[in-house]
Design a protein around this motif. Structure first.
Motif, short mmCIF file in Angstrom:
data_model
loop_
_atom_site.label_atom_id
_atom_site.label_comp_id
_atom_site.label_asym_id
_atom_site.label_seq_id
_atom_site.Cartn_x
_atom_site.Cartn_y
_atom_site.Cartn_z
N UNK A 70 0.87 -1.18 0.00
CA UNK A 70 0.00 0.00 0.00
C UNK A 70 0.91 1.24 0.00
N UNK A 71 1.52 1.51 -1.13
CA UNK A 71 2.47 2.62 -1.24
C UNK A 71 2.40 3.15 -2.67
N UNK A 72 2.54 4.45 -2.80
CA UNK A 72 2.44 5.07 -4.11
C UNK A 72 3.84 5.18 -4.75
N UNK A 73 4.24 4.12 -5.44
CA UNK A 73 5.59 4.07 -6.02
C UNK A 73 5.70 4.98 -7.25
N UNK A 74 6.90 5.49 -7.48
CA UNK A 74 7.20 6.17 -8.74
C UNK A 74 7.96 5.21 -9.64
N UNK A 75 7.59 5.20 -10.92
CA UNK A 75 8.32 4.34 -11.86
C UNK A 75 8.90 5.21 -12.98
N UNK A 76 10.15 5.00 -13.27
CA UNK A 76 10.73 5.65 -14.45
C UNK A 76 11.36 4.56 -15.30
N UNK A 77 11.44 4.80 -16.58
CA UNK A 77 11.93 3.75 -17.47
C UNK A 77 13.35 4.05 -17.93
N UNK A 78 14.19 3.03 -17.87
CA UNK A 78 15.51 3.11 -18.51
C UNK A 78 15.37 2.31 -19.80
N UNK A 79 15.26 3.02 -20.92
CA UNK A 79 14.92 2.35 -22.17
C UNK A 79 16.01 1.38 -22.60
N UNK A 80 17.25 1.72 -22.29
CA UNK A 80 18.36 0.84 -22.65
C UNK A 80 19.25 0.70 -21.42
N UNK A 81 19.64 -0.52 -21.09
CA UNK A 81 20.47 -0.72 -19.89
C UNK A 81 21.90 -0.24 -20.16
N UNK A 82 22.14 1.04 -19.84
CA UNK A 82 23.46 1.62 -20.14
C UNK A 82 24.31 1.77 -18.89
N UNK A 83 24.02 0.97 -17.89
CA UNK A 83 24.83 0.99 -16.68
C UNK A 83 24.11 1.62 -15.49
N UNK A 84 24.66 1.34 -14.32
CA UNK A 84 24.03 1.79 -13.08
C UNK A 84 23.96 3.31 -12.98
N UNK A 85 25.03 3.99 -13.43
CA UNK A 85 25.04 5.45 -13.39
C UNK A 85 23.90 6.01 -14.23
N UNK A 86 23.73 5.45 -15.41
CA UNK A 86 22.67 5.90 -16.31
C UNK A 86 21.29 5.59 -15.72
N UNK A 87 21.16 4.42 -15.07
CA UNK A 87 19.88 4.04 -14.46
C UNK A 87 19.49 5.07 -13.39
#
Ligand code: UTP
Length: 336
Positions: A70-87
Protein backbone atom coordinates in the motif's frame (compact mmCIF):
# COMPACT_ATOMS: atom_id res chain seq x y z
CA UNK A 1 14.18 11.40 1.34
CA UNK A 2 13.87 9.85 -2.10
CA UNK A 3 14.98 6.27 -2.61
CA UNK A 4 16.13 5.10 -6.04
CA UNK A 5 16.09 1.37 -6.76
CA UNK A 6 17.47 0.44 -10.19
CA UNK A 7 15.88 -2.81 -11.42
CA UNK A 8 16.29 -2.48 -15.19
CA UNK A 9 19.12 -4.97 -15.75
CA UNK A 10 18.80 -8.26 -17.65
CA UNK A 11 20.18 -10.45 -14.88
CA UNK A 12 22.15 -12.53 -17.37
CA UNK A 13 24.10 -14.34 -14.67
CA UNK A 14 20.88 -15.86 -13.41
CA UNK A 15 19.61 -17.17 -16.73
CA UNK A 16 17.51 -19.17 -17.49
CA UNK A 17 15.57 -17.96 -14.43
CA UNK A 18 15.65 -14.37 -15.62
CA UNK A 19 14.44 -14.98 -19.18
CA UNK A 20 10.76 -14.63 -18.30
CA UNK A 21 10.99 -13.22 -14.81
CA UNK A 22 12.87 -10.09 -13.79
CA UNK A 23 15.73 -10.90 -11.41
CA UNK A 24 14.28 -8.90 -8.53
CA UNK A 25 11.13 -11.06 -8.54
CA UNK A 26 13.08 -14.29 -8.08
CA UNK A 27 12.11 -15.97 -4.87
CA UNK A 28 14.53 -16.25 -2.00
CA UNK A 29 13.48 -17.50 1.42
CA UNK A 30 9.81 -17.49 0.36
CA UNK A 31 9.50 -13.98 -1.12
CA UNK A 32 10.76 -12.11 -4.18
CA UNK A 33 14.04 -10.38 -3.31
CA UNK A 34 12.61 -6.89 -3.95
CA UNK A 35 9.92 -7.59 -1.33
CA UNK A 36 12.46 -7.52 1.52
CA UNK A 37 13.90 -4.17 0.38
CA UNK A 38 10.52 -2.46 0.05
CA UNK A 39 9.24 -3.96 3.28
CA UNK A 40 12.14 -2.55 5.24
CA UNK A 41 11.84 0.88 3.62
CA UNK A 42 8.13 1.11 4.40
CA UNK A 43 8.60 -0.13 7.99
CA UNK A 44 11.46 2.31 8.61
CA UNK A 45 9.35 5.18 7.22
CA UNK A 46 12.40 6.90 5.78
CA UNK A 47 11.24 7.32 2.19
CA UNK A 48 9.01 10.14 0.98
CA UNK A 49 9.24 8.58 -2.44
CA UNK A 50 10.44 5.21 -3.75
CA UNK A 51 11.52 5.35 -7.39
CA UNK A 52 11.88 2.12 -9.32
CA UNK A 53 14.02 2.38 -12.45
CA UNK A 54 12.54 -0.32 -14.65
CA UNK A 55 13.41 -1.76 -18.04
CA UNK A 56 13.39 -5.41 -19.10
CA UNK A 57 10.13 -7.03 -17.82
CA UNK A 58 9.42 -3.87 -15.83
CA UNK A 59 5.63 -4.35 -16.03
CA UNK A 60 5.88 -7.52 -13.95
CA UNK A 61 7.72 -5.62 -11.23
CA UNK A 62 5.12 -2.86 -11.30
CA UNK A 63 2.29 -5.34 -11.08
CA UNK A 64 3.85 -7.15 -8.12
CA UNK A 65 4.66 -4.04 -6.11
CA UNK A 66 1.36 -2.28 -6.76
CA UNK A 67 -0.66 -5.35 -5.81
CA UNK A 68 1.43 -6.18 -2.72
CA UNK A 69 2.21 -2.88 -0.99
CA UNK A 70 0.00 0.00 0.00
CA UNK A 71 2.47 2.62 -1.24
CA UNK A 72 2.44 5.07 -4.11
CA UNK A 73 5.59 4.07 -6.02
CA UNK A 74 7.20 6.17 -8.74
CA UNK A 75 8.32 4.34 -11.86
CA UNK A 76 10.73 5.65 -14.45
CA UNK A 77 11.93 3.75 -17.47
CA UNK A 78 15.51 3.11 -18.51
CA UNK A 79 14.92 2.35 -22.17
CA UNK A 80 18.36 0.84 -22.65
CA UNK A 81 20.47 -0.72 -19.89
CA UNK A 82 23.46 1.62 -20.14
CA UNK A 83 24.83 0.99 -16.68
CA UNK A 84 24.03 1.79 -13.08
CA UNK A 85 25.04 5.45 -13.39
CA UNK A 86 22.67 5.90 -16.31
CA UNK A 87 19.88 4.04 -14.46
CA UNK A 88 20.16 6.41 -11.50
CA UNK A 89 20.16 9.40 -13.86
CA UNK A 90 16.81 8.23 -15.27
CA UNK A 91 15.25 9.04 -11.86
CA UNK A 92 16.08 12.74 -12.25
CA UNK A 93 12.61 13.71 -13.51
CA UNK A 94 11.04 12.72 -10.17
CA UNK A 95 13.30 15.23 -8.36
CA UNK A 96 11.93 18.12 -10.45
CA UNK A 97 15.23 19.98 -10.12
CA UNK A 98 14.80 20.22 -6.36
CA UNK A 99 17.59 19.22 -4.07
CA UNK A 100 16.77 16.17 -1.98
CA UNK A 101 18.52 13.60 0.14
CA UNK A 102 18.82 10.39 -1.84
CA UNK A 103 19.30 6.75 -0.99
CA UNK A 104 20.29 4.39 -3.78
CA UNK A 105 19.76 0.67 -3.21
CA UNK A 106 20.55 -2.00 -5.78
CA UNK A 107 17.45 -4.07 -6.47
CA UNK A 108 19.29 -7.40 -6.36
CA UNK A 109 21.05 -6.92 -3.04
CA UNK A 110 19.56 -7.34 0.41
CA UNK A 111 20.99 -5.60 3.44
CA UNK A 112 20.64 -6.66 7.02
CA UNK A 113 21.44 -3.17 8.24
CA UNK A 114 20.03 -0.37 10.35
CA UNK A 115 19.27 2.15 7.58
CA UNK A 116 18.21 4.83 10.05
CA UNK A 117 21.62 4.62 11.71
CA UNK A 118 23.39 4.72 8.37
CA UNK A 119 21.70 7.95 7.28
CA UNK A 120 22.27 9.67 10.62
CA UNK A 121 25.36 11.44 9.36
CA UNK A 122 26.32 14.99 8.43
CA UNK A 123 28.07 13.67 5.31
CA UNK A 124 27.10 11.46 2.41
CA UNK A 125 27.60 7.79 3.26
CA UNK A 126 28.72 4.82 1.16
CA UNK A 127 27.92 1.33 2.47
CA UNK A 128 31.02 -0.89 2.63
CA UNK A 129 32.03 -4.26 3.93
CA UNK A 130 35.51 -5.40 4.89
CA UNK A 131 36.51 -8.27 2.59
CA UNK A 132 39.50 -10.63 2.60
CA UNK A 133 40.22 -10.29 -1.09
CA UNK A 134 39.48 -6.81 -2.52
CA UNK A 135 40.36 -7.78 -6.11
CA UNK A 136 36.79 -8.65 -7.09
CA UNK A 137 35.27 -5.41 -5.77
CA UNK A 138 35.24 -1.65 -5.99
CA UNK A 139 37.01 -0.33 -2.88
CA UNK A 140 37.39 3.05 -1.18
CA UNK A 141 40.46 5.04 -0.22
CA UNK A 142 40.04 7.26 2.85
CA UNK A 143 41.95 10.01 4.60
CA UNK A 144 42.73 10.28 8.33
CA UNK A 145 39.32 11.89 8.94
CA UNK A 146 37.58 8.86 7.52
CA UNK A 147 36.49 10.75 4.40
CA UNK A 148 36.63 9.01 1.03
CA UNK A 149 39.32 10.38 -1.27
CA UNK A 150 39.06 7.91 -4.14
CA UNK A 151 37.20 4.89 -5.51
CA UNK A 152 39.24 2.07 -7.00
CA UNK A 153 37.57 -0.56 -9.18
CA UNK A 154 38.91 -4.11 -8.84
CA UNK A 155 42.46 -3.43 -7.56
CA UNK A 156 45.10 -5.71 -9.10
CA UNK A 157 46.23 -7.09 -5.73
CA UNK A 158 45.65 -6.70 -1.99
CA UNK A 159 49.00 -4.90 -1.78
CA UNK A 160 48.07 -2.13 -4.21
CA UNK A 161 44.50 -1.85 -2.94
CA UNK A 162 44.00 1.33 -0.88
CA UNK A 163 41.83 -0.62 1.57
CA UNK A 164 39.82 -3.80 1.90
CA UNK A 165 36.53 -1.93 2.30
CA UNK A 166 34.36 -3.06 -0.60
CA UNK A 167 31.43 -1.00 -1.91
CA UNK A 168 28.24 -3.01 -1.34
CA UNK A 169 25.58 -1.12 -3.31
CA UNK A 170 24.01 1.15 -0.73
CA UNK A 171 24.56 4.88 -1.18
CA UNK A 172 23.20 7.76 0.89
CA UNK A 173 23.80 11.08 -0.84
CA UNK A 174 23.01 14.37 0.82
CA UNK A 175 22.75 16.39 -2.32
CA UNK A 176 20.78 15.10 -5.32
CA UNK A 177 21.63 18.17 -7.41
CA UNK A 178 25.33 17.39 -7.17
CA UNK A 179 24.64 13.73 -7.88
CA UNK A 180 22.78 14.48 -11.12
CA UNK A 181 25.34 17.10 -12.17
CA UNK A 182 28.10 14.55 -11.72
CA UNK A 183 26.16 11.90 -13.62
CA UNK A 184 25.70 14.43 -16.43
CA UNK A 185 29.45 15.09 -16.36
CA UNK A 186 30.15 11.35 -16.70
CA UNK A 187 27.71 10.96 -19.60
CA UNK A 188 28.65 14.16 -21.44
CA UNK A 189 32.29 13.13 -21.32
CA UNK A 190 31.44 9.59 -22.31
CA UNK A 191 33.27 8.09 -19.32
CA UNK A 192 32.40 4.41 -19.53
CA UNK A 193 33.60 1.06 -18.28
CA UNK A 194 32.83 -1.81 -20.69
CA UNK A 195 30.41 0.53 -22.47
CA UNK A 196 28.40 1.36 -19.32
CA UNK A 197 28.09 4.57 -17.31
CA UNK A 198 29.19 3.78 -13.77
CA UNK A 199 27.81 5.33 -10.61
CA UNK A 200 31.24 5.28 -8.95
CA UNK A 201 32.64 7.60 -11.64
CA UNK A 202 29.95 10.14 -10.74
CA UNK A 203 30.67 9.72 -7.01
CA UNK A 204 34.36 10.29 -7.69
CA UNK A 205 33.43 13.47 -9.56
CA UNK A 206 31.35 14.59 -6.57
CA UNK A 207 34.34 14.10 -4.27
CA UNK A 208 36.52 16.06 -6.66
CA UNK A 209 33.92 18.83 -6.32
CA UNK A 210 34.32 18.87 -2.53
CA UNK A 211 31.40 16.63 -1.55
CA UNK A 212 32.24 14.93 1.74
CA UNK A 213 31.62 11.19 1.82
CA UNK A 214 32.29 8.70 4.51
CA UNK A 215 31.63 4.97 4.92
CA UNK A 216 29.24 2.84 6.95
CA UNK A 217 30.03 -0.76 7.72
CA UNK A 218 27.34 -3.11 6.40
CA UNK A 219 27.85 -6.54 7.92
CA UNK A 220 24.73 -8.11 6.43
CA UNK A 221 25.42 -7.79 2.71
CA UNK A 222 23.35 -10.36 0.84
CA UNK A 223 23.99 -10.42 -2.88
CA UNK A 224 21.40 -12.21 -5.03
CA UNK A 225 23.00 -11.67 -8.45
CA UNK A 226 24.39 -15.16 -9.14
CA UNK A 227 23.07 -18.69 -8.47
CA UNK A 228 25.58 -19.32 -5.67
CA UNK A 229 24.92 -15.98 -3.93
CA UNK A 230 21.15 -16.39 -4.33
CA UNK A 231 21.41 -19.73 -2.53
CA UNK A 232 23.70 -18.21 0.10
CA UNK A 233 21.14 -15.45 0.74
CA UNK A 234 18.40 -18.10 0.89
CA UNK A 235 20.35 -19.90 3.64
CA UNK A 236 20.86 -16.64 5.53
CA UNK A 237 17.17 -15.66 5.42
CA UNK A 238 15.93 -19.11 6.42
CA UNK A 239 18.40 -19.31 9.29
CA UNK A 240 17.41 -15.90 10.51
CA UNK A 241 13.73 -16.70 10.44
CA UNK A 242 13.90 -20.17 11.87
CA UNK A 243 12.20 -20.65 15.18
CA UNK A 244 13.62 -24.09 15.66
CA UNK A 245 11.70 -25.21 18.71
CA UNK A 246 8.29 -26.42 17.61
CA UNK A 247 8.49 -25.81 13.87
CA UNK A 248 10.38 -29.04 13.14
CA UNK A 249 7.84 -31.27 14.82
CA UNK A 250 4.75 -29.56 13.48
CA UNK A 251 6.12 -29.47 9.93
CA UNK A 252 7.13 -33.13 9.89
CA UNK A 253 3.76 -34.21 11.21
CA UNK A 254 2.00 -32.54 8.27
CA UNK A 255 3.60 -34.55 5.49
CA UNK A 256 3.26 -38.26 4.83
CA UNK A 257 6.34 -40.33 5.77
CA UNK A 258 8.54 -37.28 5.57
CA UNK A 259 11.14 -35.51 7.63
CA UNK A 260 11.54 -31.74 7.63
CA UNK A 261 14.90 -30.47 8.79
CA UNK A 262 14.82 -26.78 9.72
CA UNK A 263 15.50 -24.17 8.62
CA UNK A 264 13.10 -24.40 5.69
CA UNK A 265 10.33 -22.36 4.10
CA UNK A 266 7.32 -24.34 2.89
CA UNK A 267 4.56 -22.40 1.14
CA UNK A 268 0.85 -23.08 0.85
CA UNK A 269 -0.71 -26.17 -0.67
CA UNK A 270 2.57 -28.09 -0.93
CA UNK A 271 2.42 -31.89 -1.13
CA UNK A 272 5.35 -33.84 0.29
CA UNK A 273 5.55 -37.65 0.48
CA UNK A 274 8.32 -40.05 1.49
CA UNK A 275 10.87 -37.26 1.43
CA UNK A 276 13.45 -35.38 3.44
CA UNK A 277 13.25 -31.60 3.10
CA UNK A 278 15.98 -29.33 4.38
CA UNK A 279 18.03 -27.96 5.76
CA UNK A 280 17.94 -24.69 3.80
CA UNK A 281 15.15 -25.53 1.37
CA UNK A 282 12.64 -22.99 0.09
CA UNK A 283 9.59 -24.75 -1.32
CA UNK A 284 7.07 -22.32 -2.76
CA UNK A 285 3.29 -22.68 -3.09
CA UNK A 286 1.74 -25.66 -4.86
CA UNK A 287 4.92 -27.74 -5.24
CA UNK A 288 4.77 -31.53 -5.20
CA UNK A 289 7.69 -33.55 -3.83
CA UNK A 290 7.75 -37.35 -3.77
CA UNK A 291 10.48 -39.83 -2.82
CA UNK A 292 13.12 -37.15 -2.79
CA UNK A 293 15.70 -35.34 -0.71
CA UNK A 294 15.76 -31.55 -1.15
CA UNK A 295 18.30 -29.43 0.67
CA UNK A 296 20.01 -26.09 0.09
CA UNK A 297 17.70 -25.35 -2.84
CA UNK A 298 14.90 -23.08 -4.04
CA UNK A 299 11.82 -24.53 -5.76
CA UNK A 300 9.52 -22.02 -7.38
CA UNK A 301 5.76 -22.48 -7.31
CA UNK A 302 4.02 -25.37 -9.06
CA UNK A 303 7.26 -27.30 -9.54
CA UNK A 304 7.27 -31.01 -9.08
CA UNK A 305 10.11 -33.28 -7.95
CA UNK A 306 10.17 -37.07 -7.89
CA UNK A 307 12.81 -39.75 -7.09
CA UNK A 308 15.71 -37.36 -6.87
CA UNK A 309 18.25 -35.86 -4.49
CA UNK A 310 18.59 -32.11 -4.99
CA UNK A 311 21.19 -29.85 -3.51
CA UNK A 312 22.34 -26.31 -4.42
CA UNK A 313 19.58 -26.24 -7.05
CA UNK A 314 17.20 -23.58 -8.33
CA UNK A 315 14.06 -24.97 -9.95
CA UNK A 316 11.83 -22.65 -11.97
CA UNK A 317 8.05 -22.27 -11.80
CA UNK A 318 6.14 -25.28 -13.07
CA UNK A 319 9.29 -27.31 -13.80
CA UNK A 320 9.00 -31.05 -13.54
CA UNK A 321 12.06 -33.03 -12.43
CA UNK A 322 11.57 -36.76 -12.32
CA UNK A 323 13.96 -39.67 -12.45
CA UNK A 324 13.12 -43.27 -12.87
CA UNK A 325 14.50 -45.54 -10.19
CA UNK A 326 17.73 -47.25 -11.28
CA UNK A 327 17.67 -50.94 -11.96
CA UNK A 328 21.25 -52.10 -11.55
CA UNK A 329 23.34 -55.20 -11.67
CA UNK A 330 26.75 -54.01 -10.59
CA UNK A 331 29.90 -56.04 -10.15
CA UNK A 332 32.28 -55.84 -7.19
CA UNK A 333 34.41 -52.67 -6.92
CA UNK A 334 32.46 -50.84 -9.64
CA UNK A 335 31.98 -47.07 -9.51
CA UNK A 336 29.04 -45.21 -10.97
P1 UTP B 1 23.98 -5.78 -12.24
O1 UTP B 1 25.29 -5.20 -12.44
O2 UTP B 1 23.91 -6.98 -11.37
O3 UTP B 1 23.35 -6.12 -13.68
O4 UTP B 1 23.02 -4.65 -11.71
P2 UTP B 1 22.15 -7.06 -14.08
O5 UTP B 1 21.74 -6.78 -15.47
O6 UTP B 1 21.05 -6.98 -13.07
O7 UTP B 1 22.74 -8.55 -13.98
P3 UTP B 1 23.84 -9.29 -14.89
O8 UTP B 1 25.16 -8.62 -14.61
O9 UTP B 1 23.40 -9.20 -16.33
O10 UTP B 1 23.79 -10.72 -14.39
C1 UTP B 1 22.84 -4.31 -10.35
C2 UTP B 1 21.49 -3.62 -10.21
O11 UTP B 1 21.44 -2.46 -11.05
C3 UTP B 1 20.38 -2.55 -12.00
C4 UTP B 1 20.05 -4.05 -12.07
O12 UTP B 1 18.69 -4.24 -12.45
C5 UTP B 1 20.34 -4.53 -10.65
O13 UTP B 1 19.25 -4.31 -9.79
N1 UTP B 1 20.81 -1.99 -13.29
C6 UTP B 1 22.02 -2.31 -13.82
C7 UTP B 1 19.96 -1.14 -13.97
O14 UTP B 1 18.83 -0.82 -13.49
N2 UTP B 1 20.34 -0.64 -15.19
C8 UTP B 1 21.55 -0.94 -15.74
O15 UTP B 1 21.86 -0.43 -16.85
C9 UTP B 1 22.41 -1.79 -15.02
Amino acid sequence: MKVIIPVAGFGTRLRPHTLHNPKVLLNVGGKPMIHYIIDQLIKDKIASSIILVTGFLGDKIKEYLNSTFDFDFDYVEQAEAKGLGHAVYCAKSVFKNKNDETLIILGDTLFDVDLKKMIRNENSVIGVKVVDDPRRFGVVEKDDQNLITRFVEKPASAEVSPSNEAIVGLYYLKNSKKLFESLEYVMNNNITVKGEFQLTDALENMINNKEKMTTFNVEGWLDCGKPETLLETNRYLLQKRSKKSSAEKSHSAKYKNSKIIEPVYIGKNVKIENSIIGPYATINDNCVIKNSIVQDSILDKYSSIENITLTESIIGEGANVKRNALKLSIGNYSEI
